[in-house]
Design a protein around this motif. Sequence first.
Motif, PDB file in Angstrom:
ATOM      1  N   ARG A 196       0.832  -1.208   0.000  1.00  9.45           N
ATOM      2  CA  ARG A 196       0.000   0.000   0.000  1.00  9.45           C
ATOM      3  C   ARG A 196       0.865   1.257   0.000  1.00  9.45           C
ATOM      4  O   ARG A 196       0.599   2.208  -0.742  1.00  9.45           O
ATOM      5  CB  ARG A 196      -0.918  -0.027   1.226  1.00  9.45           C
ATOM      6  CG  ARG A 196      -2.031   1.028   1.168  1.00  9.45           C
ATOM      7  CD  ARG A 196      -1.705   2.258   1.973  1.00  9.45           C
ATOM      8  NE  ARG A 196      -1.565   1.947   3.375  1.00  9.45           N
ATOM      9  CZ  ARG A 196      -1.093   2.811   4.268  1.00  9.45           C
ATOM     10  NH1 ARG A 196      -0.677   4.009   3.885  1.00  9.45           N
ATOM     11  NH2 ARG A 196      -0.979   2.465   5.540  1.00  9.45           N
ATOM     12  N   LEU A 197       1.945   1.267   0.793  1.00  8.13           N
ATOM     13  CA  LEU A 197       2.814   2.435   0.837  1.00  8.13           C
ATOM     14  C   LEU A 197       3.525   2.650  -0.493  1.00  8.13           C
ATOM     15  O   LEU A 197       3.689   3.797  -0.950  1.00  8.13           O
ATOM     16  CB  LEU A 197       3.837   2.274   1.959  1.00  8.13           C
ATOM     17  CG  LEU A 197       3.284   2.302   3.394  1.00  8.13           C
ATOM     18  CD1 LEU A 197       4.388   1.974   4.400  1.00  8.13           C
ATOM     19  CD2 LEU A 197       2.662   3.659   3.703  1.00  8.13           C
ATOM     20  N   LEU A 198       3.948   1.568  -1.128  1.00  4.92           N
ATOM     21  CA  LEU A 198       4.596   1.691  -2.439  1.00  4.92           C
ATOM     22  C   LEU A 198       3.621   2.233  -3.476  1.00  4.92           C
ATOM     23  O   LEU A 198       3.984   3.091  -4.299  1.00  4.92           O
ATOM     24  CB  LEU A 198       5.136   0.327  -2.877  1.00  4.92           C
ATOM     25  CG  LEU A 198       6.374  -0.190  -2.144  1.00  4.92           C
ATOM     26  CD1 LEU A 198       6.608  -1.660  -2.443  1.00  4.92           C
ATOM     27  CD2 LEU A 198       7.602   0.635  -2.533  1.00  4.92           C
ATOM     28  N   GLU A 228      10.232   8.096  -0.466  1.00  2.00           N
ATOM     29  CA  GLU A 228      10.544   7.009   0.442  1.00  2.00           C
ATOM     30  C   GLU A 228       9.282   6.429   1.059  1.00  2.00           C
ATOM     31  O   GLU A 228       8.207   7.039   1.005  1.00  2.00           O
ATOM     32  CB  GLU A 228      11.479   7.477   1.560  1.00  2.00           C
ATOM     33  CG  GLU A 228      10.829   8.459   2.524  1.00  2.00           C
ATOM     34  CD  GLU A 228      11.753   8.815   3.686  1.00  2.00           C
ATOM     35  OE1 GLU A 228      12.987   8.692   3.531  1.00  2.00           O
ATOM     36  OE2 GLU A 228      11.237   9.220   4.733  1.00  2.00           O
ATOM     37  N   ILE A 229       9.421   5.242   1.610  1.00  6.56           N
ATOM     38  CA  ILE A 229       8.364   4.667   2.435  1.00  6.56           C
ATOM     39  C   ILE A 229       8.984   4.289   3.769  1.00  6.56           C
ATOM     40  O   ILE A 229      10.193   4.029   3.851  1.00  6.56           O
ATOM     41  CB  ILE A 229       7.697   3.441   1.781  1.00  6.56           C
ATOM     42  CG1 ILE A 229       8.690   2.284   1.630  1.00  6.56           C
ATOM     43  CG2 ILE A 229       7.074   3.806   0.445  1.00  6.56           C
ATOM     44  CD1 ILE A 229       8.042   0.956   1.234  1.00  6.56           C
ATOM     45  N   ARG A 242      12.443  -5.573  -0.334  1.00  2.48           N
ATOM     46  CA  ARG A 242      13.264  -5.122  -1.466  1.00  2.48           C
ATOM     47  C   ARG A 242      12.757  -5.729  -2.771  1.00  2.48           C
ATOM     48  O   ARG A 242      12.673  -5.048  -3.801  1.00  2.48           O
ATOM     49  CB  ARG A 242      14.730  -5.518  -1.236  1.00  2.48           C
ATOM     50  CG  ARG A 242      15.674  -4.966  -2.314  1.00  2.48           C
ATOM     51  CD  ARG A 242      16.978  -5.725  -2.336  1.00  2.48           C
ATOM     52  NE  ARG A 242      16.795  -7.111  -2.734  1.00  2.48           N
ATOM     53  CZ  ARG A 242      16.587  -7.510  -3.996  1.00  2.48           C
ATOM     54  NH1 ARG A 242      16.521  -6.618  -4.979  1.00  2.48           N
ATOM     55  NH2 ARG A 242      16.430  -8.784  -4.269  1.00  2.48           N
ATOM     56  N   MET A 243      12.406  -7.016  -2.733  1.00  4.24           N
ATOM     57  CA  MET A 243      11.864  -7.666  -3.920  1.00  4.24           C
ATOM     58  C   MET A 243      10.560  -7.014  -4.359  1.00  4.24           C
ATOM     59  O   MET A 243      10.331  -6.793  -5.549  1.00  4.24           O
ATOM     60  CB  MET A 243      11.628  -9.150  -3.639  1.00  4.24           C
ATOM     61  CG  MET A 243      12.896  -9.961  -3.435  1.00  4.24           C
ATOM     62  SD  MET A 243      12.557 -11.666  -2.890  1.00  4.24           S
ATOM     63  CE  MET A 243      11.723 -12.318  -4.338  1.00  4.24           C
ATOM     64  N   LEU A 244       9.719  -6.681  -3.402  1.00  6.75           N
ATOM     65  CA  LEU A 244       8.445  -6.046  -3.721  1.00  6.75           C
ATOM     66  C   LEU A 244       8.667  -4.664  -4.328  1.00  6.75           C
ATOM     67  O   LEU A 244       8.010  -4.292  -5.312  1.00  6.75           O
ATOM     68  CB  LEU A 244       7.581  -5.943  -2.464  1.00  6.75           C
ATOM     69  CG  LEU A 244       6.176  -5.365  -2.632  1.00  6.75           C
ATOM     70  CD1 LEU A 244       5.342  -6.235  -3.568  1.00  6.75           C
ATOM     71  CD2 LEU A 244       5.488  -5.247  -1.272  1.00  6.75           C
ATOM     72  N   ALA A 245       9.600  -3.903  -3.764  1.00  5.20           N
ATOM     73  CA  ALA A 245       9.899  -2.574  -4.305  1.00  5.20           C
ATOM     74  C   ALA A 245      10.442  -2.674  -5.729  1.00  5.20           C
ATOM     75  O   ALA A 245      10.101  -1.863  -6.602  1.00  5.20           O
ATOM     76  CB  ALA A 245      10.906  -1.864  -3.406  1.00  5.20           C
ATOM     77  N   VAL A 274      13.692   2.903   1.508  1.00  2.00           N
ATOM     78  CA  VAL A 274      12.821   2.192   2.446  1.00  2.00           C
ATOM     79  C   VAL A 274      13.438   2.364   3.826  1.00  2.00           C
ATOM     80  O   VAL A 274      14.481   1.785   4.118  1.00  2.00           O
ATOM     81  CB  VAL A 274      12.696   0.700   2.106  1.00  2.00           C
ATOM     82  CG1 VAL A 274      11.827  -0.010   3.141  1.00  2.00           C
ATOM     83  CG2 VAL A 274      12.120   0.508   0.702  1.00  2.00           C
ATOM     84  N   THR A 275      12.834   3.203   4.663  1.00  2.00           N
ATOM     85  CA  THR A 275      13.360   3.449   6.000  1.00  2.00           C
ATOM     86  C   THR A 275      12.674   2.543   7.006  1.00  2.00           C
ATOM     87  O   THR A 275      11.533   2.133   6.819  1.00  2.00           O
ATOM     88  CB  THR A 275      13.176   4.917   6.404  1.00  2.00           C
ATOM     89  OG1 THR A 275      11.772   5.225   6.436  1.00  2.00           O
ATOM     90  CG2 THR A 275      13.851   5.848   5.410  1.00  2.00           C
ATOM     91  N   GLU A 276      13.378   2.260   8.075  1.00  3.43           N
ATOM     92  CA  GLU A 276      12.858   1.350   9.099  1.00  3.43           C
ATOM     93  C   GLU A 276      12.687   2.110  10.401  1.00  3.43           C
ATOM     94  O   GLU A 276      13.458   1.964  11.339  1.00  3.43           O
ATOM     95  CB  GLU A 276      13.799   0.155   9.258  1.00  3.43           C
ATOM     96  CG  GLU A 276      13.973  -0.626   7.970  1.00  3.43           C
ATOM     97  CD  GLU A 276      14.943  -1.788   8.094  1.00  3.43           C
ATOM     98  OE1 GLU A 276      15.024  -2.379   9.188  1.00  3.43           O
ATOM     99  OE2 GLU A 276      15.619  -2.094   7.087  1.00  3.43           O
ATOM    100  N   ALA A 277      11.655   2.941  10.432  1.00  2.10           N
ATOM    101  CA  ALA A 277      11.433   3.788  11.596  1.00  2.10           C
ATOM    102  C   ALA A 277      10.045   3.611  12.189  1.00  2.10           C
ATOM    103  O   ALA A 277       9.892   3.440  13.390  1.00  2.10           O
ATOM    104  CB  ALA A 277      11.658   5.255  11.219  1.00  2.10           C
ATOM    105  N   ALA A 278       9.014   3.652  11.345  1.00  2.00           N
ATOM    106  CA  ALA A 278       7.638   3.585  11.840  1.00  2.00           C
ATOM    107  C   ALA A 278       7.319   2.181  12.331  1.00  2.00           C
ATOM    108  O   ALA A 278       7.750   1.203  11.731  1.00  2.00           O
ATOM    109  CB  ALA A 278       6.664   3.988  10.736  1.00  2.00           C
TER     110      ALA A 278
END
Length: 305
Positions: A171-173, A183-184, A234-237, A246-250
């Motif tokens: 959904r984010l992509l 970015e997502i 990564r594969m999905l992107a 693709v950040t890993e924060a939320a």
Amino acid sequence: MSRVLLFGGSGFLGRHVRAALAGEATLVCPRRAECDLVDVALPDLAALVRQARPTAVVNCTGRLGGSDHELVRAHTLVTAKLVEAVALAAPRARLVRLGSAGEYGRPPYGRPVRESDPAEPVGGYGLSHLSATRLVELAVAAGRLDAVVLRVFNPIGPGLPEESVLGRAARLLRDALARGGPEIALGPLDAYRDLVDVRDVALAVRAAVRLPSVPDPVLNVGSGSAVRIREAVRMLAAVAGFSGAVTEAAPAPGAARTADVPWMCADVSSAARALGWAPSYDLADTVKAIWSEATGPAHAPLPKE
């Protein structure tokens, strides 16, 4: 032709199970408005089972999140009612329950988990599923029921809900591509998970319904491989054609279920022996199917801001 009473036939897992059984079984699929397994009284559930005259009862309902009370109601208490209702109203029918890899808790890192390994859940989600599985095992051991629990690992595929990491990522992509976002943001993606195609899960259910007998009351249903979630995203992107970050924060929805489990992978050899089943879908093809459905006709492009 067999008669299958299928609960949850419109959900993510259920609609694929329904498709796998179509054409070779007469399906009775009560809508939630007709029978909510959480709220239905046992006599009413038994009456529904009796009226359906099933040779198999399949439960694809459940919750991915919620309070411990909600999880116990959705998994443990629903299973208790189904065990009683089937034993009372259709004692020769086979009950097929979809369990969860969360029942194992935190298995040894790097080794596929077997059904005989300790089941030590780390939270209410896994505990509610494990308690339901134990109820089924006790009923089978007592000779009250013909039943099997398919312990499903991390199901992914077409129609994946946003409660899962890859569903949210899709959904984010989609939104980022529609709006030109750079970015997502997702939660931590370090964990390794056994990502099994939901269509393979449906084929395992079909095998459990078809066979004259299933010798094991609990069977793992997974891909048999551990994949780092970061790699799957990564594969999905890449399939989406997204070149941003693709950040890993939320925090990711549903992360509380498995936050303390760095590794999970199924040993599926028992399912191969008992069901004649093996996973058949390649992860790359599954990721393509996730993206294809996420961007299908039901998802009109969002206007750019």
